[in-house]
Design a protein around this motif. Structure first.
Motif, PDB file in Angstrom:
ATOM      1  N   ILE A   2      37.704  45.803  42.491  1.00  0.00           N
ATOM      2  CA  ILE A   2      37.680  46.583  41.246  1.00  0.00           C
ATOM      3  C   ILE A   2      39.076  46.491  40.630  1.00  0.00           C
ATOM      4  CG2 ILE A   2      37.088  48.781  40.184  1.00  0.00           C
ATOM      5  CD1 ILE A   2      34.779  47.709  41.765  1.00  0.00           C
ATOM      6  N   GLU A   3      39.279  45.491  39.779  1.00  0.00           N
ATOM      7  CA  GLU A   3      40.605  45.217  39.232  1.00  0.00           C
ATOM      8  C   GLU A   3      40.728  45.728  37.789  1.00  0.00           C
ATOM      9  OE1 GLU A   3      43.439  43.516  40.674  1.00  0.00           O
ATOM     10  OE2 GLU A   3      42.322  44.097  42.463  1.00  0.00           O
ATOM     11  N   ARG A   4      41.890  46.319  37.477  1.00  0.00           N
ATOM     12  CA  ARG A   4      42.139  46.794  36.113  1.00  0.00           C
ATOM     13  C   ARG A   4      43.368  46.128  35.505  1.00  0.00           C
ATOM     14  NH1 ARG A   4      41.937  51.667  34.779  1.00  0.00           N
ATOM     15  NH2 ARG A   4      40.776  52.655  36.466  1.00  0.00           N
ATOM     16  N   LEU A  62      35.732  37.893  38.633  1.00  0.00           N
ATOM     17  CA  LEU A  62      35.817  38.430  39.983  1.00  0.00           C
ATOM     18  C   LEU A  62      35.653  37.323  41.027  1.00  0.00           C
ATOM     19  CD1 LEU A  62      35.868  40.572  42.180  1.00  0.00           C
ATOM     20  CD2 LEU A  62      33.490  41.135  41.615  1.00  0.00           C
ATOM     21  N   ALA A  63      34.721  36.418  40.796  1.00  0.00           N
ATOM     22  CA  ALA A  63      34.486  35.329  41.747  1.00  0.00           C
ATOM     23  C   ALA A  63      35.720  34.456  41.893  1.00  0.00           C
ATOM     24  CB  ALA A  63      33.286  34.498  41.306  1.00  0.00           C
ATOM     25  N   GLU A  64      36.388  34.155  40.773  1.00  0.00           N
ATOM     26  CA  GLU A  64      37.603  33.355  40.861  1.00  0.00           C
ATOM     27  C   GLU A  64      38.716  34.144  41.546  1.00  0.00           C
ATOM     28  OE1 GLU A  64      40.039  30.406  37.989  1.00  0.00           O
ATOM     29  OE2 GLU A  64      40.097  32.496  37.352  1.00  0.00           O
ATOM     30  N   TRP A  65      38.838  35.414  41.184  1.00  0.00           N
ATOM     31  CA  TRP A  65      39.910  36.256  41.718  1.00  0.00           C
ATOM     32  C   TRP A  65      39.765  36.477  43.224  1.00  0.00           C
ATOM     33  CZ3 TRP A  65      44.509  38.269  40.669  1.00  0.00           C
ATOM     34  CH2 TRP A  65      44.933  39.415  41.349  1.00  0.00           C
ATOM     35  N   PHE A  66      38.541  36.791  43.650  1.00  0.00           N
ATOM     36  CA  PHE A  66      38.324  37.190  45.041  1.00  0.00           C
ATOM     37  C   PHE A  66      38.034  36.002  45.963  1.00  0.00           C
ATOM     38  CE2 PHE A  66      36.157  39.186  48.631  1.00  0.00           C
ATOM     39  CZ  PHE A  66      36.966  40.289  48.865  1.00  0.00           C
ATOM     40  N   GLU A  87      46.285  45.429  36.966  1.00  0.00           N
ATOM     41  CA  GLU A  87      47.585  45.876  37.465  1.00  0.00           C
ATOM     42  C   GLU A  87      48.306  44.780  38.250  1.00  0.00           C
ATOM     43  OE1 GLU A  87      46.696  50.674  37.935  1.00  0.00           O
ATOM     44  OE2 GLU A  87      46.167  49.314  39.569  1.00  0.00           O
ATOM     45  N   THR A  88      47.550  43.941  38.938  1.00  0.00           N
ATOM     46  CA  THR A  88      48.148  42.821  39.672  1.00  0.00           C
ATOM     47  C   THR A  88      48.337  41.621  38.765  1.00  0.00           C
ATOM     48  OG1 THR A  88      47.032  43.595  41.685  1.00  0.00           O
ATOM     49  CG2 THR A  88      47.946  41.367  41.724  1.00  0.00           C
ATOM     50  N   ASP A  89      47.322  41.332  37.954  1.00  0.00           N
ATOM     51  CA  ASP A  89      47.368  40.234  36.991  1.00  0.00           C
ATOM     52  C   ASP A  89      46.561  40.679  35.781  1.00  0.00           C
ATOM     53  OD1 ASP A  89      46.828  37.891  35.479  1.00  0.00           O
ATOM     54  OD2 ASP A  89      47.052  36.619  37.259  1.00  0.00           O
ATOM     55  N   LYS A  90      47.207  40.737  34.606  1.00  0.00           N
ATOM     56  CA  LYS A  90      46.553  41.269  33.409  1.00  0.00           C
ATOM     57  C   LYS A  90      45.324  40.460  32.997  1.00  0.00           C
ATOM     58  CE  LYS A  90      49.856  38.913  30.311  1.00  0.00           C
ATOM     59  NZ  LYS A  90      48.976  37.800  29.960  1.00  0.00           N
ATOM     60  N   ASN A  91      45.214  39.225  33.487  1.00  0.00           N
ATOM     61  CA  ASN A  91      44.063  38.393  33.142  1.00  0.00           C
ATOM     62  C   ASN A  91      42.793  38.800  33.886  1.00  0.00           C
ATOM     63  OD1 ASN A  91      45.372  36.518  31.326  1.00  0.00           O
ATOM     64  ND2 ASN A  91      46.433  35.705  33.119  1.00  0.00           N
ATOM     65  N   TYR A  92      42.961  39.627  34.914  1.00  0.00           N
ATOM     66  CA  TYR A  92      41.807  40.046  35.710  1.00  0.00           C
ATOM     67  C   TYR A  92      41.650  41.557  35.605  1.00  0.00           C
ATOM     68  CZ  TYR A  92      42.230  35.320  37.506  1.00  0.00           C
ATOM     69  OH  TYR A  92      42.311  33.950  37.599  1.00  0.00           O
ATOM     70  N   ASP A  93      40.834  41.959  34.653  1.00  0.00           N
ATOM     71  CA  ASP A  93      40.644  43.380  34.359  1.00  0.00           C
ATOM     72  C   ASP A  93      39.216  43.582  33.883  1.00  0.00           C
ATOM     73  OD1 ASP A  93      40.585  45.968  33.460  1.00  0.00           O
ATOM     74  OD2 ASP A  93      42.274  45.771  32.065  1.00  0.00           O
ATOM     75  N   TRP A  94      38.395  44.182  34.729  1.00  0.00           N
ATOM     76  CA  TRP A  94      37.022  44.489  34.322  1.00  0.00           C
ATOM     77  C   TRP A  94      36.739  45.982  34.391  1.00  0.00           C
ATOM     78  CZ3 TRP A  94      38.327  40.610  37.779  1.00  0.00           C
ATOM     79  CH2 TRP A  94      38.324  40.930  39.140  1.00  0.00           C
ATOM     80  N   VAL A  95      37.829  46.769  34.385  1.00  0.00           N
ATOM     81  CA  VAL A  95      37.695  48.222  34.416  1.00  0.00           C
ATOM     82  C   VAL A  95      38.040  48.846  33.063  1.00  0.00           C
ATOM     83  CG1 VAL A  95      38.565  50.351  35.447  1.00  0.00           C
ATOM     84  CG2 VAL A  95      38.116  48.372  36.903  1.00  0.00           C
ATOM     85  N   SER A  96      39.110  48.378  32.452  1.00  0.00           N
ATOM     86  CA  SER A  96      39.599  49.021  31.217  1.00  0.00           C
ATOM     87  C   SER A  96      38.550  49.059  30.114  1.00  0.00           C
ATOM     88  CB  SER A  96      40.863  48.307  30.715  1.00  0.00           C
ATOM     89  OG  SER A  96      41.902  48.401  31.667  1.00  0.00           O
ATOM     90  N   ASP A  97      37.886  47.925  29.861  1.00  0.00           N
ATOM     91  CA  ASP A  97      36.872  47.884  28.812  1.00  0.00           C
ATOM     92  C   ASP A  97      35.703  48.808  29.149  1.00  0.00           C
ATOM     93  OD1 ASP A  97      38.364  46.129  27.369  1.00  0.00           O
ATOM     94  OD2 ASP A  97      37.197  44.347  27.888  1.00  0.00           O
ATOM     95  N   PHE A  98      35.347  48.849  30.434  1.00  0.00           N
ATOM     96  CA  PHE A  98      34.245  49.731  30.860  1.00  0.00           C
ATOM     97  C   PHE A  98      34.603  51.183  30.595  1.00  0.00           C
ATOM     98  CE2 PHE A  98      32.670  52.606  34.182  1.00  0.00           C
ATOM     99  CZ  PHE A  98      31.300  52.526  33.935  1.00  0.00           C
ATOM    100  N   GLU A  99      35.823  51.569  30.927  1.00  0.00           N
ATOM    101  CA  GLU A  99      36.237  52.957  30.729  1.00  0.00           C
ATOM    102  C   GLU A  99      36.205  53.330  29.251  1.00  0.00           C
ATOM    103  OE1 GLU A  99      39.154  53.845  34.552  1.00  0.00           O
ATOM    104  OE2 GLU A  99      40.038  52.986  32.732  1.00  0.00           O
ATOM    105  N   LYS A 100      36.660  52.407  28.382  1.00  0.00           N
ATOM    106  CA  LYS A 100      36.662  52.682  26.941  1.00  0.00           C
ATOM    107  C   LYS A 100      35.241  52.813  26.399  1.00  0.00           C
ATOM    108  CE  LYS A 100      41.012  50.226  26.114  1.00  0.00           C
ATOM    109  NZ  LYS A 100      41.619  48.988  25.545  1.00  0.00           N
ATOM    110  N   GLU A 126      25.171  48.363  35.661  1.00  0.00           N
ATOM    111  CA  GLU A 126      24.824  47.442  34.568  1.00  0.00           C
ATOM    112  C   GLU A 126      26.040  46.596  34.189  1.00  0.00           C
ATOM    113  OE1 GLU A 126      22.726  45.634  31.270  1.00  0.00           O
ATOM    114  OE2 GLU A 126      22.107  46.549  33.164  1.00  0.00           O
ATOM    115  N   HIS A 127      27.181  47.240  34.041  1.00  0.00           N
ATOM    116  CA  HIS A 127      28.417  46.539  33.688  1.00  0.00           C
ATOM    117  C   HIS A 127      28.784  45.493  34.734  1.00  0.00           C
ATOM    118  CE1 HIS A 127      32.562  45.950  32.318  1.00  0.00           C
ATOM    119  NE2 HIS A 127      32.984  46.235  33.546  1.00  0.00           N
ATOM    120  N   SER A 128      28.521  45.803  36.003  1.00  0.00           N
ATOM    121  CA  SER A 128      28.931  44.907  37.090  1.00  0.00           C
ATOM    122  C   SER A 128      28.230  43.560  37.056  1.00  0.00           C
ATOM    123  CB  SER A 128      28.669  45.584  38.444  1.00  0.00           C
ATOM    124  OG  SER A 128      27.288  45.602  38.763  1.00  0.00           O
ATOM    125  N   LEU A 129      27.127  43.474  36.317  1.00  0.00           N
ATOM    126  CA  LEU A 129      26.362  42.229  36.275  1.00  0.00           C
ATOM    127  C   LEU A 129      26.645  41.394  35.029  1.00  0.00           C
ATOM    128  CD1 LEU A 129      22.916  43.517  37.615  1.00  0.00           C
ATOM    129  CD2 LEU A 129      24.706  42.291  38.866  1.00  0.00           C
TER     130      LEU A 129
END
Length: 381
Positions: free
Chosen positions: A42-44, A312-316, A46-59, A301-304
């Motif tokens: 679950i990346e937002r 996520l696949a590339e990151w993890f 913080e480690t690499d700005k290119n990998y963030d799938w939390v911020s948009d969901f929160e907004k 729903e967002h996770s899919l």
């Protein structure tokens, strides 16, 4: 801290598995969401700005995401038993324990329309679908790779023997003190998978379904391996440091560590050897007592969505649950589905909870025994 000891009684819970009916409609989001997840899941940004799938969901949802990382499936089960969480990214060796232990609830897939895009090989997988009911949404899957230092191994090792049998490595030095094993009882299956191929006469058909005689041979191999082990790993950061600074030459590892070390220009690769590999298929599961179910459904729903699945696949170092994501361009520009083994699913024996009642043998050694015996082996007994 992660819990190494868990007494489970899956068989005892098989009867009367009744829970409240799943949510039928989504109301107003509760404003927050508490998720138990594997490190890096679950990346937002913080480690690499290119990998963030939390911020948009929160907004978009108004649901503030809080993440509790867990290093093993046993730790995830322990945290879910404690309560206070909405979702967990459970692997197959935890998901059935959570279902039969009534810690997760049935999911109404009508509220997750993106489920139609999930890989058909995962849609009805037995680690999240029981008695015709779905108890979660597939998230990602992957292999437990054999990671190796390419300076030690100019050519990829083709067998798990390099971590199980004492031997000289290609650099002329022994493997003693230079290999690692996973700090989790499910690793017993890795040893069983190796013996399945090394000694077919044992008659092992499924590395998670072992008779007493087969199990005894697996434990013998693990006790011998103990003499070779530098460390039993569960912390990805510690394992990465061990490869960089402690002289570790080979170990089971996730794609996450391999990718991260390669990003640091460390000479490491991962391979699925000739024996195949164990692996994990993770499911986002909803706690039976979730306090934020609307936010939880919105996250499922967002996770899919393809962007999350591919990034996520590339990151993890994993594979997407949505096959179409394999075609997406990702921040690092890699061919992630090819490198992470998307087309090699047939070679992976996915984690599942060992039970006394099994399909390939008359009876099998249950996970409670695996847990107790593996703890003893790690302790030198």
């Amino acid at each position: 801290m992660h819990a190494r000891t868990l007494s489970i009684a899956v068989a005892a819970a098989l009867a009367g598995n009744t829970l409240a009916a799943p949510l039928q409609a989504l109301g107003k989001p509760e404003g927050k969401l508490n998720i138990i997840a594997w490190p890096g899941y679950i990346e937002r940004g913080e480690t690499d700005k290119n990998y963030d799938w939390v911020s948009d969901f929160e907004k978009a949802s108004g649901c503030k995401v809080n993440v509790k990382t867990a290093a093993t499936s046993d730790e995830m089960v322990s945290l879910m038993n404690q309560g206070g969480y909405d979702l967990v990214t459970a692997s197959g060796d935890a998901s059935l324990r959570l279902i039969y232990g009534k810690k997760v609830q049935e999911v109404n897939l009508k509220l997750v329309p993106a489920y139609a895009t999930v890989d058909s090989r995962l849609q009805h997988a037995p680690w999240h679908k029981v008695d015709g009911k779905h108890y979660g949404v597939p998230y990602q899957w992957g292999a437990n790779f054999l990671a190796y230092n390419t300076k030690v191994f100019p050519k990829a090792p083709d067998s798990w023997g390099v971590v199980f049998d004492e031997q000289k490595l290609p650099d002329g030095k022994t493997n003693k003190g230079r290999v690692q094993a996973y700090d989790g009882a499910i690793y017993v299956a890795d040893a069983a998978l190796y013996l399945m191929h090394k000694n077919p006469a044992l008659g092992i058909k499924d590395p998670y379904e072992l008779t007493e005689a087969q199990y005894a041979e697996v434990l013998k191999l693990l006790r011998a391996q103990k003499q070779l082990i530098h460390r039993y790993w569960h912390d990805v950061t510690v394992q990465m440091n061990d490869f960089k600074n402690e002289g570790v030459a080979a170990s089971s590892a996730w794609g996450y560590q391999i990718n991260a070390l390669q990003a640091e220009k460390f000479p490491i690769e991962g391979v699925i050897p000739k024996e195949g590999a164990t692996g994990w298929a993770d499911t986002t599961m909803l706690h039976a007592d979730a306090k934020n179910p609307v936010c939880a459904y919105k996250w499922m729903e967002h996770s899919l969505n393809r962007k999350l699945q591919s990034s996520l696949a590339e990151w993890f170092g994993s594979n997407p649950a949505v096959p179409a994501a394999c075609k997406d361009k990702v921040p690092g520009g890699s061919d992630f589905c090819k490198s992470n083994g998307f087309d090699r699913i047939a070679q992976i024996r996915f984690w599942k909870t060992p039970q006394a009642k099994c399909s390939t043998q008359a009876s099998c050694v249950p996970y409670s025994r695996w847990t107790a015996d593996y703890i003893a082996i790690m302790g030198g007994r």
